[in-house]
Scaffold this motif. Sequence first.
Motif, PDB file in Angstrom:
ATOM      1  N   THR A 186     -21.029  -1.031  -2.148  1.00  0.00           N
ATOM      2  CA  THR A 186     -20.118  -0.111  -2.823  1.00  0.00           C
ATOM      3  C   THR A 186     -20.031   0.129  -4.143  1.00  0.00           C
ATOM      4  OG1 THR A 186     -18.667  -0.673  -0.570  1.00  0.00           O
ATOM      5  CG2 THR A 186     -17.752   0.500  -2.662  1.00  0.00           C
ATOM      6  N   PHE A 228       0.908  -1.142   0.045  1.00  0.00           N
ATOM      7  CA  PHE A 228       0.074   0.192  -0.032  1.00  0.00           C
ATOM      8  C   PHE A 228       0.977   1.223   0.085  1.00  0.00           C
ATOM      9  CE2 PHE A 228      -2.104   3.441   1.731  1.00  0.00           C
ATOM     10  CZ  PHE A 228      -3.781   3.309   1.342  1.00  0.00           C
ATOM     11  N   SER A 248      -6.889   0.828  -6.892  1.00  0.00           N
ATOM     12  CA  SER A 248      -7.941   1.620  -6.301  1.00  0.00           C
ATOM     13  C   SER A 248      -7.629   3.133  -6.354  1.00  0.00           C
ATOM     14  CB  SER A 248      -8.351   1.459  -5.116  1.00  0.00           C
ATOM     15  OG  SER A 248      -7.387   1.579  -4.122  1.00  0.00           O
ATOM     16  N   HIS A 249      -6.448   3.547  -6.256  1.00  0.00           N
ATOM     17  CA  HIS A 249      -5.837   4.929  -6.278  1.00  0.00           C
ATOM     18  C   HIS A 249      -4.482   4.923  -7.065  1.00  0.00           C
ATOM     19  CE1 HIS A 249      -4.415   8.553  -4.296  1.00  0.00           C
ATOM     20  NE2 HIS A 249      -5.865   8.809  -3.949  1.00  0.00           N
ATOM     21  N   ILE A 250      -4.556   6.099  -7.738  1.00  0.00           N
ATOM     22  CA  ILE A 250      -3.277   6.377  -8.662  1.00  0.00           C
ATOM     23  C   ILE A 250      -3.032   7.839  -8.556  1.00  0.00           C
ATOM     24  CG2 ILE A 250      -3.808   4.548 -10.167  1.00  0.00           C
ATOM     25  CD1 ILE A 250      -4.818   6.709 -12.304  1.00  0.00           C
ATOM     26  N   GLY A 251      -3.542   8.726  -7.496  1.00  0.00           N
ATOM     27  CA  GLY A 251      -3.389   9.926  -7.436  1.00  0.00           C
ATOM     28  C   GLY A 251      -1.898  10.458  -7.209  1.00  0.00           C
ATOM     29  N   PRO A 307     -18.908  12.998 -11.416  1.00  0.00           N
ATOM     30  CA  PRO A 307     -19.195  11.810 -11.148  1.00  0.00           C
ATOM     31  C   PRO A 307     -19.143  11.507  -9.500  1.00  0.00           C
ATOM     32  CG  PRO A 307     -17.358  11.807 -12.868  1.00  0.00           C
ATOM     33  CD  PRO A 307     -17.546  13.161 -12.280  1.00  0.00           C
ATOM     34  N   LEU A 308     -20.224  10.791  -9.091  1.00  0.00           N
ATOM     35  CA  LEU A 308     -20.497  10.661  -7.495  1.00  0.00           C
ATOM     36  C   LEU A 308     -19.563   9.590  -7.144  1.00  0.00           C
ATOM     37  CD1 LEU A 308     -24.389  10.645  -7.196  1.00  0.00           C
ATOM     38  CD2 LEU A 308     -22.744  12.706  -7.178  1.00  0.00           C
ATOM     39  N   THR A 309     -19.029   9.589  -5.892  1.00  0.00           N
ATOM     40  CA  THR A 309     -18.466   8.615  -5.132  1.00  0.00           C
ATOM     41  C   THR A 309     -19.537   7.873  -4.479  1.00  0.00           C
ATOM     42  OG1 THR A 309     -16.729  10.358  -4.814  1.00  0.00           O
ATOM     43  CG2 THR A 309     -16.563   8.324  -3.653  1.00  0.00           C
ATOM     44  N   ALA A 310     -20.575   8.568  -3.958  1.00  0.00           N
ATOM     45  CA  ALA A 310     -21.702   7.920  -3.303  1.00  0.00           C
ATOM     46  C   ALA A 310     -22.811   8.641  -3.442  1.00  0.00           C
ATOM     47  CB  ALA A 310     -21.351   7.530  -1.892  1.00  0.00           C
ATOM     48  N   TYR A 368     -13.702  11.882  -6.118  1.00  0.00           N
ATOM     49  CA  TYR A 368     -12.661  11.183  -6.719  1.00  0.00           C
ATOM     50  C   TYR A 368     -12.458  11.247  -8.109  1.00  0.00           C
ATOM     51  CZ  TYR A 368     -15.418   7.794  -9.590  1.00  0.00           C
ATOM     52  OH  TYR A 368     -16.198   7.092 -10.598  1.00  0.00           O
ATOM     53  N   GLU A 424      -7.442   2.673   6.837  1.00  0.00           N
ATOM     54  CA  GLU A 424      -7.935   1.620   5.920  1.00  0.00           C
ATOM     55  C   GLU A 424      -6.747   0.715   5.333  1.00  0.00           C
ATOM     56  OE1 GLU A 424      -8.515   4.898   5.109  1.00  0.00           O
ATOM     57  OE2 GLU A 424      -8.456   5.129   2.895  1.00  0.00           O
ATOM     58  N   THR A 429     -22.985   5.107  -8.786  1.00  0.00           N
ATOM     59  CA  THR A 429     -21.899   5.615  -9.243  1.00  0.00           C
ATOM     60  C   THR A 429     -21.422   5.183 -10.577  1.00  0.00           C
ATOM     61  OG1 THR A 429     -19.985   4.146  -8.215  1.00  0.00           O
ATOM     62  CG2 THR A 429     -21.081   5.731  -6.840  1.00  0.00           C
ATOM     63  N   VAL A 443      -7.907  12.262 -12.195  1.00  0.00           N
ATOM     64  CA  VAL A 443      -8.524  11.011 -11.800  1.00  0.00           C
ATOM     65  C   VAL A 443      -7.755  10.241 -10.855  1.00  0.00           C
ATOM     66  CG1 VAL A 443      -9.646   9.105 -12.709  1.00  0.00           C
ATOM     67  CG2 VAL A 443      -9.455  10.947 -14.387  1.00  0.00           C
ATOM     68  N   PRO A 444      -7.661  10.608  -9.634  1.00  0.00           N
ATOM     69  CA  PRO A 444      -6.876   9.792  -8.601  1.00  0.00           C
ATOM     70  C   PRO A 444      -7.362   8.712  -8.305  1.00  0.00           C
ATOM     71  CG  PRO A 444      -8.136  11.701  -7.798  1.00  0.00           C
ATOM     72  CD  PRO A 444      -8.348  11.836  -9.011  1.00  0.00           C
ATOM     73  N   GLY A 445      -8.618   8.571  -8.394  1.00  0.00           N
ATOM     74  CA  GLY A 445      -9.248   7.171  -7.946  1.00  0.00           C
ATOM     75  C   GLY A 445      -9.916   7.149  -6.633  1.00  0.00           C
ATOM     76  N   MET A 446     -10.726   6.467  -6.279  1.00  0.00           N
ATOM     77  CA  MET A 446     -11.670   6.323  -5.078  1.00  0.00           C
ATOM     78  C   MET A 446     -10.902   5.844  -3.756  1.00  0.00           C
ATOM     79  SD  MET A 446     -12.208   3.766  -7.026  1.00  0.00           S
ATOM     80  CE  MET A 446     -13.405   4.094  -8.416  1.00  0.00           C
ATOM     81  N   GLY A 447      -9.749   5.257  -3.975  1.00  0.00           N
ATOM     82  CA  GLY A 447      -9.325   4.465  -2.949  1.00  0.00           C
ATOM     83  C   GLY A 447     -10.203   3.725  -2.015  1.00  0.00           C
ATOM     84  N   GLY A 448     -10.218   3.988  -0.774  1.00  0.00           N
ATOM     85  CA  GLY A 448     -11.235   3.607   0.060  1.00  0.00           C
ATOM     86  C   GLY A 448     -12.238   4.491   0.431  1.00  0.00           C
ATOM     87  N   GLN A 493     -11.240   0.305  -3.224  1.00  0.00           N
ATOM     88  CA  GLN A 493     -10.271  -0.569  -2.489  1.00  0.00           C
ATOM     89  C   GLN A 493     -10.805  -1.827  -1.773  1.00  0.00           C
ATOM     90  OE1 GLN A 493      -6.900   0.604   0.773  1.00  0.00           O
ATOM     91  NE2 GLN A 493      -7.130   1.895  -0.745  1.00  0.00           N
ATOM     92  N   MET A 525     -15.143   5.103  -1.248  1.00  0.00           N
ATOM     93  CA  MET A 525     -16.322   4.447  -1.750  1.00  0.00           C
ATOM     94  C   MET A 525     -17.119   3.598  -0.594  1.00  0.00           C
ATOM     95  SD  MET A 525     -16.907   3.984  -5.625  1.00  0.00           S
ATOM     96  CE  MET A 525     -16.898   5.351  -7.082  1.00  0.00           C
ATOM     97  N   ASP A 526     -16.291   2.736  -0.178  1.00  0.00           N
ATOM     98  CA  ASP A 526     -16.411   1.781   0.942  1.00  0.00           C
ATOM     99  C   ASP A 526     -16.844   2.422   2.444  1.00  0.00           C
ATOM    100  OD1 ASP A 526     -15.619  -0.867  -0.487  1.00  0.00           O
ATOM    101  OD2 ASP A 526     -13.795   0.344  -0.836  1.00  0.00           O
ATOM    102  N   ALA A 554      -2.984   6.115   5.456  1.00  0.00           N
ATOM    103  CA  ALA A 554      -3.615   5.882   4.244  1.00  0.00           C
ATOM    104  C   ALA A 554      -2.946   6.859   3.158  1.00  0.00           C
ATOM    105  CB  ALA A 554      -5.090   5.995   4.310  1.00  0.00           C
ATOM    106  N   LEU A 605     -10.489   1.486 -12.356  1.00  0.00           N
ATOM    107  CA  LEU A 605     -10.327   1.894 -11.026  1.00  0.00           C
ATOM    108  C   LEU A 605     -11.380   0.953 -10.192  1.00  0.00           C
ATOM    109  CD1 LEU A 605      -9.935   5.621 -11.453  1.00  0.00           C
ATOM    110  CD2 LEU A 605      -8.293   4.568 -10.337  1.00  0.00           C
TER     111      LEU A 605
END
Lengths: 220, 183
Positions: free
Chosen positions: A120, A25, A75-78, B162-165, B118, B49, A124, B125-130, A99, B132-133, B71, A96
Amino acid sequence: MNKITTIKEVIKHIKNEDTIMIGGFMGNGAPPTLIDAVIEKGIKDITLISSDTATIDYKTGKLIRDKRVKKLYASHIGLNKETGRQMTDGELDVELVPQGTLVERIRAAGFGLGGILTTTGVGTRVEQDKQKLTVEGVEYLLETPLHADVALINAKRADKSGNLQYQGSMVNFNAMMAAAAKTTIVEVDEIVENGEMDPNLVVTPGVFVDHIVKRGENDE
Amino acid sequence: MNKDEMHTLIAKRVAYELEDQSLVNLGIGLPTKAASYIPRDIKVTFQSENGFVGLRGLKDDETNDGTIVNAGGQPVGIEKGGAFFDSATSFGIIRGGYVDCTILGALQVDKNGNIANYMIPGKMVPGMGGAMDLLEGAKKVIVAMQHTAKGNPKILNECNLPLTASQAVDLIVTEMGVIEVSD
């Protein structure tokens, strides 16, 4: 079966176009020597499954930097701008994955499941093209297993049977990836005799582990 | 107020929303700052996470051996009574409803509690990581963010990113005020 081997021998199990899972990670708990060996052997056209792509010159980030990856699940590339650039310029295909869903898809592959159901991503972009199922009145997405040819993982300690123990927050994706690939290779700091590791304190059972290399000793 | 002062104000205010004996997950950036302002009479445990409960900052005399990160990949420590686990367990804790509260940043939030944080298509476009969960699983979701971005409102009738949730946010804390999202 003797699981203890060298980098030189173990790298023979990895080839172009393989789907490779790499634990860690943001590089924490990713196997540095195995990643460098993939780079050195020139392995390319990889489908990479990993939590993230770290930073540009660190751990899995090196594989992106050197353009070895054609498809990425993360899940993350930022925190790695090069990954974003390659994606935007159409050089790298990126999926994407949330996670928690990513690790469950890996777990499903390892543990013989046809997928997992999760809320989850409902509502979206993540739900696009996915099957939805309603269970007890709740709508779930069906997320399918992610299999791999090879998992490259990292642990603190292995015994000769491949039982593993980790350090700090470095277990993360390693534990599930160990189960999900056809071939699992672990890089460790220390290898102990069978019987020296308390079976009560094993985190990853050796049945998932095929090859063990010790960091710093198998470089030639 | 400059940006730093705004962030400090928001972090201090959002810290007051945390409840005694709760398990809390803080997002990267501004939300992480809230940890410095927890009221002294309450005890909060932080979940990270990437795989542990009991996250704490490094002490001044503590060496960083790189084995524990938060994280955001930054070195941190673990409290006595904390525990490490794998990512499947970590997100089991999150989706399973064991996290009492999460504090996250956002690009946009709307009147229905929808949140976008996200991606900006074509730009970032960094991505949602954790996230959304966390938005699905945490019992209470607090957004901590600046009220506007370069003069453009971030609190909208309807998110256009675009929504994350959807319908996930309970409370919004900005430098302008505290807004409860209700039906």
